[in-house]
Design an enzyme around this catalytic site. Structure first.
Site, PDB file in Angstrom:
ATOM      1  N   THR A 152       0.865  -1.266   0.106  1.00  0.00           N
ATOM      2  CA  THR A 152      -0.199   0.051  -0.078  1.00  0.00           C
ATOM      3  C   THR A 152       0.976   1.414  -0.065  1.00  0.00           C
ATOM      4  O   THR A 152       2.108   1.151   0.320  1.00  0.00           O
ATOM      5  CB  THR A 152      -1.010   0.149   1.163  1.00  0.00           C
ATOM      6  OG1 THR A 152      -1.609  -1.229   1.290  1.00  0.00           O
ATOM      7  CG2 THR A 152      -1.837   1.267   1.251  1.00  0.00           C
TER       8      THR A 152
ATOM      9  N   GLY B  32      -1.100  -2.525   6.253  1.00  0.00           N
ATOM     10  CA  GLY B  32      -1.999  -3.294   6.706  1.00  0.00           C
ATOM     11  C   GLY B  32      -2.667  -2.838   7.995  1.00  0.00           C
ATOM     12  O   GLY B  32      -2.871  -1.581   8.077  1.00  0.00           O
TER      13      GLY B  32
HETATM   14  N1  GLU Z   1      -5.449  -4.468   2.355  1.00  0.00           N
HETATM   15  C1  GLU Z   1      -5.008  -3.516   3.553  1.00  0.00           C
HETATM   16  C2  GLU Z   1      -6.342  -2.594   4.079  1.00  0.00           C
HETATM   17  O1  GLU Z   1      -7.000  -2.465   3.306  1.00  0.00           O
HETATM   18  C3  GLU Z   1      -3.827  -2.505   3.119  1.00  0.00           C
HETATM   19  C4  GLU Z   1      -2.794  -3.359   2.502  1.00  0.00           C
HETATM   20  C5  GLU Z   1      -1.659  -2.604   3.186  1.00  0.00           C
HETATM   21  O2  GLU Z   1      -1.592  -1.757   3.839  1.00  0.00           O
HETATM   22  O3  GLU Z   1      -0.823  -3.739   3.303  1.00  0.00           O
HETATM   23  O4  GLU Z   1      -6.338  -2.387   5.078  1.00  0.00           O
END
Ligand code: GLU
Length: 608
Positions: A416, A501
């Site tokens: 991200t 995440g």
């Molecule tokens: N899938 C994660 C979320 O929406 C973001 C992924 C990440 O920051 O690694 O919180």
């Protein structure tokens, strides 16, 4: 995933030209701009902070030409799709938060990826064995985890609501970078190598990211003409060119029958996404979450992200505690405990509000936070996991112990990217976007220059009708993204966000506490070592945090596990970007000085 020292100087790049990623350019046509990285920049007239100098430069160029923060944020995001293709791009989704100086209001766009209409409750169960797919390798590299992308619609919606440019103009800087190329650094190469096995499983992906069968060499120029052409398609046709027509058909075909290389051992379960799913996608206008903290108004992202409710609830829990008056370990003990409590409630209550009640108002109610604060023993860490509170019955008075808690499986990865932009009119954009895993699903749409996400891995794998984050068709998986804008007396004070995440939530929370309670500047607040308590037995923390505070916090009963990502072995938590607003129109853009190689802060007119 974030950039790590991605750019080289123009001189170094010129020496290195000739070895290309997707294509080779002549030095004359390439001329990569000098992009020095600065972690803090103070000045006037506009500011930007991203993980990447190309993206920050794109935003600045738009601001310089009279575009506003929304225009510049889209330009930066599109450029990150070129230079950070494993973290973000049009194959993914995200959340856009905006302070509109004209109305004085904060609005948001939920551009989260969405489950196809045909997604079954047991989509993550292997029909052959009756067992859930493993996260790796089955789910991570699959069609079944690809959500309908939200990023093109987010850009369009943000520009419609707040922008002054059309999509075509906002994409122009990114098309330029995709065409002239950027210089590969060790992180881009390493991220490619980390993904080599799964990229090699798809001819379309290896053609783009493994030219000649290897990751692009450090110092080579990486051009992405396919992506430039896709951006030009978007420029000509708007989002119709993505959510309809041949490109939509190709996206659906890639998801339904992933084109694998002969001989790959990867299982790659297929998904059900159709062109109708793409045509039906909408980025959603959402009201932000809001809490007051120490006289500041904190606006965040409402569900389908858990960012706003969880950061907001933790701030409410901390409101009765005078952190500023405590020794550092005492303040950090309260931070960790508040975070665990807020994560317990996130797990029980938060998911996409489409089709279920999510108690956003209760979770961000100061009275609920006050009652949850009763659970903090100022001298002793509670046994984890702590139990969730009861959002249906609270009065701010300490309750008796509630039901036994369940530990939560956390599979969110640390990819991200995040960006912050402000303009001379006082508008502020805070935007977090992702394709989930570093490298997303690993699947490039053939000939289109971008990776599809694997965001649906953010759903709970096993269906439970009481789980707010259960799989449902048409639903958005719960996110942790927490783009946050803080106002003071009705004017912007601070905007910030981070990748990482579920550690996004704790990074944003800790940075706010560092700045507001613990007397740090915004640059110090970002640089400070991080710890993340997500309602688990041990606190995940950066090694520097453990060195500095592990001893005193052990006295409170906290135990630590050093941070690290199973996929890339990065020992860092998050990669924040922020802008702080001072008197007289002064802006301080702040990025990471060290994590992930450092980010890029820029201002239009530097303060002297
Ligand atoms: N899938 C994660 C979320 O929406 C973001 C992924 C990440 O920051 O690694 O919180």
């Amino acid at each position: 995933m974030q950039s790590v020292g991605r750019r080289l100087s123009a001189a170094t790049a010129a020496l290195a030209l000739g070895v290309a990623g997707a294509a080779v350019a002549s030095p004359a046509s390439a001329a990569p701009r000098e992009t020095e990285k600065t972690a803090t920049a103070s000045g006037y007239g506009g500011a930007v902070s991203t993980v990447d100098p190309e993206a920050s430069a794109a935003a600045l160029e738009v601001l310089r030409k009279g575009g506003n923060a929304a225009d510049a944020a889209v330009a930066a995001a599109a450029t990150l799709g070129v230079t950070e293709p494993y973290s973000a791009g049009i194959g993914g989704g995200g959340y856009f938060v905006y302070y509109d100086a004209k109305t004085g209001r904060v609005g948001t766009v939920d551009g989260r990826e969405t489950a196809p209409a045909g997604m079954r409750h047991d989509a993550f169960i292997d029909q052959g064995t009756g067992q859930p797919y493993r996260f790796t390798p089955e789910l991570v590299t699959s069609g079944v985890a690809v959500g309908v992308p939200g990023t093109p619609a987010t850009w369009q919606r943000a520009l419609e609501r707040w922008g002054s440019l059309g999509l075509a103009e906002a994409l122009r800087p990114a098309i330029k970078v995709a065409t002239r190329g950027f210089v590969v650094d060790s992180t881009f190469r390493q991220q490619t190598l980390d993904n080599k096995a799964r990229f090699a499983a798809f001819p379309a992906t290896s053609a783009l990211f493994l030219p000649g069968g290897d990751a692009p060499a450090v110092g080579s120029l990486f051009q992405n003409h396919d992506l430039a052409a896709t951006y030009r398609l978007l420029a000509r046709q708007g989002t119709d060119g993505f959510y309809g027509g041949p490109l939509a058909a190709e996206i659906a075909a890639t998801v339904q029958s992933p084109a694998k290389a002969a001989g790959t051992a990867l299982p790659v379960p297929a998904g059900s996404m159709t062109t109708a799913d793409l045509a039906a996608y909408r980025a959603l206008d959402q009201d932000p979450t809001h809490v007051e903290y120490r006289g500041l108004d904190v606006y965040g992202m409402a569900p389908s992200s858990s960012g706003g409710t969880t950061v907001g609830e933790a701030l409410n829990i901390l409101t009765p505690s005078n952190l500023a008056a405590m020794p550092p370990a005492g303040a950090l003990h309260h931070y960790l405990e508040a975070s665990a409590l807020a994560f317990a409630d996130r797990g029980k209550y938060v998911g996409d509000p489409a089709g279920q009640q999510v108690p956003t108002a209760a979770l961000t109610d100061p009275l609920f936070g006050k009652e949850r604060a009763c659970r903090i023993d100022p001298l002793r860490a509670a046994a984890k996991p702590v139990a969730p509170g009861d959002v249906t019955a609270y009065d701010g008075v300490c309750p008796a112990t509630s039901a036994a808690p369940a530990a939560e499986l956390d599979t969110e990865n640390i990819s991200t990217t995040n960006l912050t932009v402000a303009d001379k009119w006082g508008n502020v954009a805070e935007y977090t976007l992702t394709i989930e895993q570093t490298g997303g699903s690993g699947m490039v749409v053939p000939g289109r220059g971008f990776l599809l996400n694997n965001e649906l891995t953010d759903f709970s794998t096993v269906y439970d009708a009481k789980d707010p984050n259960r799989i449902e068709p048409g639903k958005r998986p719960r996110s942790s993204m927490a783009p946050t804008i803080i106002l003071k007396d009705g004017a912007p004070f601070l905007a910030l966000g981070s990748p990482g995440g579920s550690t996004i939530i704790t990074t944003v929370l800790q940075t706010i506490l560092n700045r507001v309670d613990l007397g740090m500047t915004i640059s110090e607040a970002i640089a400070a070592p991080r710890a993340s308590q997500r309602n688990t037995a041990k606190v995940t923390a950066e090694p520097d945090f453990i060195t500095a505070y592990g001893g005193p916090l052990a006295g409170y009963g906290h135990a630590f596990t050093p941070s690290g990502d199973a996929f890339t072995s990065a020992a860092e938590i998050g990669a924040a970007t922020a802008i702080e607003f001072g008197p007289g129109g002064r802006m301080t853009a702040a990025a990471e000085p060290v994590r992930r190689g450092g980010g890029s802060a820029m201002v239009l007119t530097a303060a002297r």
